[in-house]
Design an enzyme around this catalytic site. Structure first.
Site, PDB file in Angstrom:
ATOM      1  CG  ASP A  78       3.406   1.264   9.694  1.00  0.00           C
ATOM      2  OD1 ASP A  78       3.213   2.133  10.552  1.00  0.00           O
ATOM      3  OD2 ASP A  78       3.314   1.480   8.463  1.00  0.00           O
TER       4      ASP A  78
ATOM      5  NE  ARG B 295       1.314  11.715   7.444  1.00  0.00           N
ATOM      6  CZ  ARG B 295       1.186  12.953   7.846  1.00  0.00           C
ATOM      7  NH1 ARG B 295       0.005  13.459   8.104  1.00  0.00           N
ATOM      8  NH2 ARG B 295       2.236  13.712   8.016  1.00  0.00           N
TER       9      ARG B 295
ATOM     10  CD  GLN C 257      12.264  18.397   8.234  1.00  0.00           C
ATOM     11  OE1 GLN C 257      13.282  18.444   7.541  1.00  0.00           O
ATOM     12  NE2 GLN C 257      12.041  19.264   9.207  1.00  0.00           N
TER      13      GLN C 257
ATOM     14  CB  ILE D  49       3.497  18.497   6.469  1.00  0.00           C
ATOM     15  CG1 ILE D  49       2.714  19.730   6.912  1.00  0.00           C
ATOM     16  CG2 ILE D  49       2.598  17.293   6.404  1.00  0.00           C
ATOM     17  CD1 ILE D  49       1.802  20.235   5.832  1.00  0.00           C
TER      18      ILE D  49
ATOM     19  CB  CYS E  75      -3.231   6.081  11.471  1.00  0.00           C
ATOM     20  SG  CYS E  75      -3.969   4.592  10.804  1.00  0.00           S
TER      21      CYS E  75
ATOM     22  NE  ARG F  59       1.263  10.200  10.428  1.00  0.00           N
ATOM     23  CZ  ARG F  59       0.853   9.032   9.931  1.00  0.00           C
ATOM     24  NH1 ARG F  59      -0.222   8.462  10.376  1.00  0.00           N
ATOM     25  NH2 ARG F  59       1.537   8.439   8.976  1.00  0.00           N
TER      26      ARG F  59
ATOM     27  NE  ARG G  90      -6.419   4.397   6.419  1.00  0.00           N
ATOM     28  CZ  ARG G  90      -5.431   4.957   7.094  1.00  0.00           C
ATOM     29  NH1 ARG G  90      -5.575   5.245   8.360  1.00  0.00           N
ATOM     30  NH2 ARG G  90      -4.292   5.249   6.508  1.00  0.00           N
TER      31      ARG G  90
ATOM     32  CE  LYS H 190      -1.724   1.589   4.082  1.00  0.00           C
ATOM     33  NZ  LYS H 190      -1.381   2.986   4.356  1.00  0.00           N
ATOM     34  CG  ASN H 191       2.515   2.644   3.514  1.00  0.00           C
ATOM     35  OD1 ASN H 191       1.331   2.962   3.339  1.00  0.00           O
ATOM     36  ND2 ASN H 191       3.027   2.427   4.711  1.00  0.00           N
TER      37      ASN H 191
HETATM   38  C1  UD1 Z   1       4.838   6.586   6.493  1.00  0.00           C
HETATM   39  C2  UD1 Z   1       3.863   5.442   6.384  1.00  0.00           C
HETATM   40  C3  UD1 Z   1       3.440   4.964   7.762  1.00  0.00           C
HETATM   41  C4  UD1 Z   1       4.655   4.641   8.601  1.00  0.00           C
HETATM   42  C5  UD1 Z   1       5.647   5.790   8.605  1.00  0.00           C
HETATM   43  C6  UD1 Z   1       6.964   5.451   9.285  1.00  0.00           C
HETATM   44  C7  UD1 Z   1       2.742   5.885   4.302  1.00  0.00           C
HETATM   45  C8  UD1 Z   1       1.480   6.285   3.618  1.00  0.00           C
HETATM   46  N1  UD1 Z   1       2.714   5.892   5.632  1.00  0.00           N
HETATM   47  O1  UD1 Z   1       4.144   7.654   7.138  1.00  0.00           O
HETATM   48  O2  UD1 Z   1       2.634   3.800   7.589  1.00  0.00           O
HETATM   49  O3  UD1 Z   1       4.240   4.411   9.939  1.00  0.00           O
HETATM   50  O4  UD1 Z   1       5.963   6.184   7.254  1.00  0.00           O
HETATM   51  O5  UD1 Z   1       7.546   4.361   8.669  1.00  0.00           O
HETATM   52  O6  UD1 Z   1       3.719   5.511   3.682  1.00  0.00           O
HETATM   53  N2  UD1 Z   1       7.932  14.194  10.626  1.00  0.00           N
HETATM   54  C9  UD1 Z   1       8.269  15.507  10.882  1.00  0.00           C
HETATM   55  N3  UD1 Z   1       8.158  16.409   9.862  1.00  0.00           N
HETATM   56  C10 UD1 Z   1       7.733  16.075   8.615  1.00  0.00           C
HETATM   57  C11 UD1 Z   1       7.396  14.730   8.367  1.00  0.00           C
HETATM   58  C12 UD1 Z   1       7.516  13.807   9.390  1.00  0.00           C
HETATM   59  O7  UD1 Z   1       8.651  15.860  11.990  1.00  0.00           O
HETATM   60  O8  UD1 Z   1       7.649  16.945   7.737  1.00  0.00           O
HETATM   61  C13 UD1 Z   1       8.042  13.215  11.714  1.00  0.00           C
HETATM   62  C14 UD1 Z   1       6.692  12.557  12.025  1.00  0.00           C
HETATM   63  O9  UD1 Z   1       5.956  13.337  12.944  1.00  0.00           O
HETATM   64  C15 UD1 Z   1       7.138  11.225  12.604  1.00  0.00           C
HETATM   65  C16 UD1 Z   1       8.421  10.907  11.821  1.00  0.00           C
HETATM   66  O10 UD1 Z   1       8.845  12.139  11.257  1.00  0.00           O
HETATM   67  O11 UD1 Z   1       7.456  11.385  13.973  1.00  0.00           O
HETATM   68  C17 UD1 Z   1       8.264   9.875  10.734  1.00  0.00           C
HETATM   69  O12 UD1 Z   1       7.201  10.242   9.881  1.00  0.00           O
HETATM   70  P1  UD1 Z   1       7.169   9.868   8.336  1.00  0.00           P
HETATM   71  O13 UD1 Z   1       8.296   8.934   8.027  1.00  0.00           O
HETATM   72  O14 UD1 Z   1       7.042  11.113   7.546  1.00  0.00           O
HETATM   73  O15 UD1 Z   1       5.815   9.042   8.240  1.00  0.00           O
HETATM   74  P2  UD1 Z   1       4.734   9.130   7.104  1.00  0.00           P
HETATM   75  O16 UD1 Z   1       5.395   9.334   5.781  1.00  0.00           O
HETATM   76  O17 UD1 Z   1       3.661  10.033   7.529  1.00  0.00           O
END
Ligand code: UD1
Length: 430
Positions: free
Chosen positions: A305, A93, A126, A124, A117, A122, A397, A22-23
């Site tokens: 996960d 997301r 970065q 954004i 979730c 979470r 999902r 999925k991801n």
């Molecule tokens: C993706 C996966 C999710 C998985 C996660 C970690 C998808 C759709 N989802 O989520 O299933 O649990 O990777 O392997 O692929 N963060 C920041 N700033 C940012 C972005 C992230 O501080 O701009 C932090 C987040 O709060 C979190 C960490 O970085 O603590 C990791 O998040 P991230 O790897 O971005 O997870 P997702 O891409 O949302």
């Protein structure tokens, strides 16, 4: 309301075919809008998040034709809007992957702020930092993230945290920027590599995906492609743990064992036998599991996960285990539900201290999110007596035919809608 009715106690035995990731599929589908030519995708999982994204893409004029249950033909040559504010898409997301894709190709994108979730804040930042480094103006207005640029110019970007989403989004935008972009401290997850391979098959120039430095030389145009999505690491890991907790013998088929190394290592540590072949892994558990400690980390560390699934196993092991969640801040919400089934777990901040118990007992529980929902199903499958798991929409999902695949392994589980259905299930399995 749909719920799973489960009678625990059967060891799961047999083979289970793992679907596409999925991801990986989510960013690949978004990236397929970066060409006007036709893209053919295979091994797409038939799960809710994917279907919601495809529907939103159709809503803005992307031609989507399903070819069987796991394939699609897409053509984004007639996109009629770069604004994505579909109601359904707020819930997933990965909607924000359309930002990177549209910004790269059209230098403009407006996408509703993402949901997904509820496992902690979470950010954004970065993603935004990366887009700005490429020369985009990014604002958040009226619930939308808007990004636009006269031109995107390659840049050297150091990610402050390892983020799957930000690495993917910036990689997509940089694919069609002018010159070289270097992403440092990039995420190394298999789905980051899969997206890079997909983009490369469309003519992108990307090196280093799978390491922490990704180099992208921008190209002006991407072309059509045919692509098969990698197997789902987390679906595979969930079924491997299903074998472990039910003292069963489960073979996950159509997997890439390399992607499952951290999961395999923990299963060995807790006393399971694990046999690997080219594209399948067999997990056999014959005795009470041993305790261990685990800390979730970005790939190749133990995946966040899989944290609820390993917690479900450790809560049935001999001794005390410590699980540290280092990726998301609020990922132990399911522990209350597990406690209702007899687990002994104390959560302090991002740490769970687990004292193993001999067994779970069936209870009525709710899935708080996707992965925790699946983990609670595993708990119910090993519990004494009957359980119901509510809010299965979360599980749907990300898992295709979850209960059917479990049934085929010998689990007593059914999707029921009414109390009458549940009573029928009890009669049948009593
Ligand atoms: C993706 C996966 C999710 C998985 C996660 C970690 C998808 C759709 N989802 O989520 O299933 O649990 O990777 O392997 O692929 N963060 C920041 N700033 C940012 C972005 C992230 O501080 O701009 C932090 C987040 O709060 C979190 C960490 O970085 O603590 C990791 O998040 P991230 O790897 O971005 O997870 P997702 O891409 O949302």
């Amino acid at each position: 309301m749909e719920q799973y009715a489960i009678k625990g106690g059967n060891p799961l035995v047999g083979d289970v075919e793992i679907g596409g990731a999925k991801n990986a599929a989510l960013p690949i589908l978004a990236a397929s809008t970066m060409t006007d030519e036709t893209v053919y995708i295979e091994n797409m999982p038939d799960v809710r998040d994917i279907n919601v994204l495809l529907q939103a893409m159709q809503g803005i004029g992307v031609m989507v034709k399903r070819t069987g249950r796991h394939g699609a033909v897409l053509n984004a040559g007639n996109i009629n809007s770069l604004v994505v504010e579909d109601e359904g898409i707020k819930k997933i997301r990965a909607s924000y992957y359309l930002l990177g894709a549209f910004l790269g190709k059209y230098k403009h994108a407006e996408v509703t702020l993402p949901g997904g979730c509820d496992i902690g804040f979470r950010a954004i930042d970065q993603h935004i930092k990366g887009f700005r480094a490429l020369g985009a103006r990014v604002v958040i207005e009226h619930g939308l993230i808007k990004a636009d640029a006269q031109r995107l110019v390659g840049s050297h970007i150091y990610m402050d945290v390892v983020s799957v989403g930000a690495t993917i989004n910036v990689m997509m935008a940089a694919t069609m920027a002018e010159g070289m972009t270097i992403i440092e401290n990039a995420a190394k997850e298999p789905h980051v590599v899969d997206l890079a391979n997909f983009l490369s098959s469309m003519g992108a120039n990307i090196k280093g995906a799978g390491t922490d430095v990704i180099r992208i030389r921008g190209v002006q145009k991407l072309h059509g492609t045919e692509y098969t999505i990698i197997p789902d690491q987390i679906e595979a890991g969930t079924f491997m743990f299903a074998g472990a907790v039910t003292k069963g013998d489960v073979t996950v088929k159509n997997v890439i064992p390399k992607h499952l190394e951290s999961i395999t290592a923990k299963l060995l540590e807790i006393g399971c036998q694990v046999e690997e072949a080219d594209d399948c892994i067999r997990v056999v558990a014959t005795r009470t599991l041993e305790h261990t400690h685990v800390k979730t980390l970005p790939y190749p560390g133990f995946p966040t996960d899989m944290q609820p699934q390993i917690t479900v196993a450790l809560a049935l092991s001999k001794g005390t285990s410590i699980v540290t969640e280092s990726v998301f801040e609020n990922r132990f919400k399911y522990v209350d539900e597990l406690t209702r089934m007899g687990a002994s777990i104390k959560v302090e901040g991002n740490t769970a201290i687990i004292t193993g118990v001999e067994k779970y007992t069936g209870a009525s529980i709710s899935a708080p999110d996707l992965r925790a929902g699946a983990a609670l199903v595993l708990a119910a499958l090993t519990a004494e007596g009957y359980s119901t798991v509510d809010d299965v929409r979360y599980i749907q999902r990300g898992y295709e035919d979850f209960h059917l695949k479990l049934q085929a392994l010998g689990a007593q589980i059914e999707l029921v809608e009414t109390e009458k259905d549940y009573q029928k299930f009890k009669l049948k399995t009593g």
